[in-house]
Design an enzyme around this catalytic site. Structure first.
Site, PDB file in Angstrom:
ATOM      1  N   LYS A 163     -15.325 -31.886   6.741  1.00  0.00           N
ATOM      2  CA  LYS A 163     -16.143 -32.460   7.799  1.00  0.00           C
ATOM      3  C   LYS A 163     -15.877 -33.967   7.758  1.00  0.00           C
ATOM      4  CE  LYS A 163     -20.723 -31.601   9.620  1.00  0.00           C
ATOM      5  NZ  LYS A 163     -20.332 -31.245  10.971  1.00  0.00           N
TER       6      LYS A 163
HETATM    7  N1  PY5 Z   1     -18.018 -26.640  13.633  1.00  0.00           N
HETATM    8  C1  PY5 Z   1     -18.039 -27.979  13.772  1.00  0.00           C
HETATM    9  C2  PY5 Z   1     -16.822 -28.669  14.292  1.00  0.00           C
HETATM   10  C3  PY5 Z   1     -19.181 -28.690  13.421  1.00  0.00           C
HETATM   11  O1  PY5 Z   1     -19.208 -30.005  13.555  1.00  0.00           O
HETATM   12  C4  PY5 Z   1     -20.329 -27.995  12.960  1.00  0.00           C
HETATM   13  C5  PY5 Z   1     -21.579 -28.744  12.626  1.00  0.00           C
HETATM   14  C6  PY5 Z   1     -20.260 -26.596  12.844  1.00  0.00           C
HETATM   15  C7  PY5 Z   1     -19.073 -25.964  13.181  1.00  0.00           C
HETATM   16  C8  PY5 Z   1     -21.393 -25.801  12.296  1.00  0.00           C
HETATM   17  O2  PY5 Z   1     -21.547 -26.060  10.944  1.00  0.00           O
HETATM   18  P1  PY5 Z   1     -22.957 -25.896  10.214  1.00  0.00           P
HETATM   19  O3  PY5 Z   1     -23.450 -24.577  10.601  1.00  0.00           O
HETATM   20  O4  PY5 Z   1     -22.629 -25.981   8.773  1.00  0.00           O
HETATM   21  O5  PY5 Z   1     -23.827 -26.985  10.688  1.00  0.00           O
HETATM   22  N2  PY5 Z   1     -21.809 -29.896  13.380  1.00  0.00           N
HETATM   23  C9  PY5 Z   1     -22.760 -30.917  13.017  1.00  0.00           C
HETATM   24  C10 PY5 Z   1     -24.178 -30.354  12.895  1.00  0.00           C
HETATM   25  O6  PY5 Z   1     -24.984 -30.995  12.247  1.00  0.00           O
HETATM   26  C11 PY5 Z   1     -22.729 -32.060  14.004  1.00  0.00           C
HETATM   27  C12 PY5 Z   1     -23.140 -31.754  15.391  1.00  0.00           C
HETATM   28  C13 PY5 Z   1     -23.488 -32.930  16.230  1.00  0.00           C
HETATM   29  O7  PY5 Z   1     -24.476 -29.296  13.448  1.00  0.00           O
END
Ligand code: PY5
Length: 305
Positions: free
Chosen positions: A157
């Protein structure tokens, strides 16, 4: 953004307005940071942070993919996060830890730069809106491809990697859609700009494997466990864009977005949120609010310090 009182910054709690960096910060120039997105929800025992330790482990994994050594252990970061939620007296919030390379050397070699780390928390409503959660969102397959894992370590990330997501997001918004879904360089479905993707066909729940270039989402993992426990058949399977067009149901999931039904893909109607989507969504919200005994291990309470 709704400011809170304090931000944890390099081991200390500083006032929100004072959590500042220098313009020559290495990460500002080259995108060499790693971050997390975490949520705390109100429960009958006060706020609970959902899968905090798992998020901090992933932060460490992201850092190690970039050869960045974090100056704090997973346990120290867990404690720091709990402390930050406590001092800001928030019942529910989004939590954004970021590790980045500070001011030091301007060359592309990141190794001599000091690693800095901050943790901010603030109240943040659901990312794709309440309407999205209820009725579903309109999505578009992006013209931007999700980066190949040999171009950037997409399992990390990493801040710089998000140029890809932002380009796709803006393209979708300017086209009148709510969210973009990216294909990888092989042309199969990878994920959305900040969410993983699931589809339902003939009662089977499917999501692309991580080898499709998707982030190893913690919500994705949560959904897979919930679905199995509810007795649904689950497959990690390569998906084509047409699998999205022909899906019986589809949804996005991520920490910020939570569980969001997809009602349209490229102007093809998927329709109103379906039964499986609703069930998974309801279960997810019950779990994060501490209403399901079986998944209590996923909740970490700042009051337990
Ligand atoms: N894929 C990407 C590219 C992501 O940025 C995220 C999370 C996910 C999948 C989902 O991962 P998780 O379920 O572990 O959150 N994105 C961040 C979030 O906090 C940033 C979003 C603005 O959800």
């Amino acid at each position: 953004m709704k400011a809170t009182e304090k931000i944890w910054f390099n081991g200390e709690l500083v006032d929100w307005a004072d959590a500042k960096i220098h313009v020559l910060t290495h990460t500002l120039h080259y995108g060499s940071g790693v971050f997390e997105g975490i949520r705390a929800y109100p429960t009958s025992r006060g706020p609970a942070i959902f899968r905090l330790t798992d998020h901090m482990r992933r932060l460490h994994d992201s850092a190690s993919l970039l050869l960045m050594e974090l100056p704090y252990s997973v346990e120290e970061l867990v404690d720091a996060t709990k402390e930050t939620v406590r001092v800001n007296e928030v019942e529910s919030c989004y939590i954004r830890p970021i590790a980045f390379l500070g001011y030091g050397e301007m060359g592309l070699n990141p190794l001599p730069c000091p690693v800095q780390l901050s943790i901010a928390v603030w109240p943040w409503g659901t990312y794709l809106g309440d309407e999205g959660i209820k009725r579903g969102v309109r999505t578009k397959i992006s013209t931007w491809r999700r980066m190949d894992p040999n171009i950037n370590p997409v399992a990390a990330k990493g801040t710089g990697i998000y140029i890809n997501s932002s380009l796709a997001k803006v393209e979708a918004l300017k086209g009148g859609y709510d969210e973009a879904i990216l294909l990888n360089t092989n042309g199969t479905v990878s994920e959305a700009t900040g969410e993983n993707v699931f589809v339902v066909k003939d009662g089977v729940l499917m999501t692309p494997p991580l080898s499709a270039g998707a982030l190893d989402g913690i919500t994705r993992d949560t959904v897979m466990k919930i679905a199995r426990d509810l007795g649904y058949e689950l497959r990690e399977q390569t998906l084509l864009r047409t699998d999205l067009y022909l899906a019986d149901e589809a949804f996005l999931c991520g920490t910020a977005a939570e569980i969001v039904p997809i009602r349209e893909v490229d102007d093809r109607e998927v329709g109103d949120p379906g039964e499986l989507t609703r069930k998974v969504q309801e279960t997810y919200f019950s779990i994060v609010h501490g209403e399901v005994e079986k998944y209590q291990d996923w909740l970490e309470y700042p009051s337990d310090a």
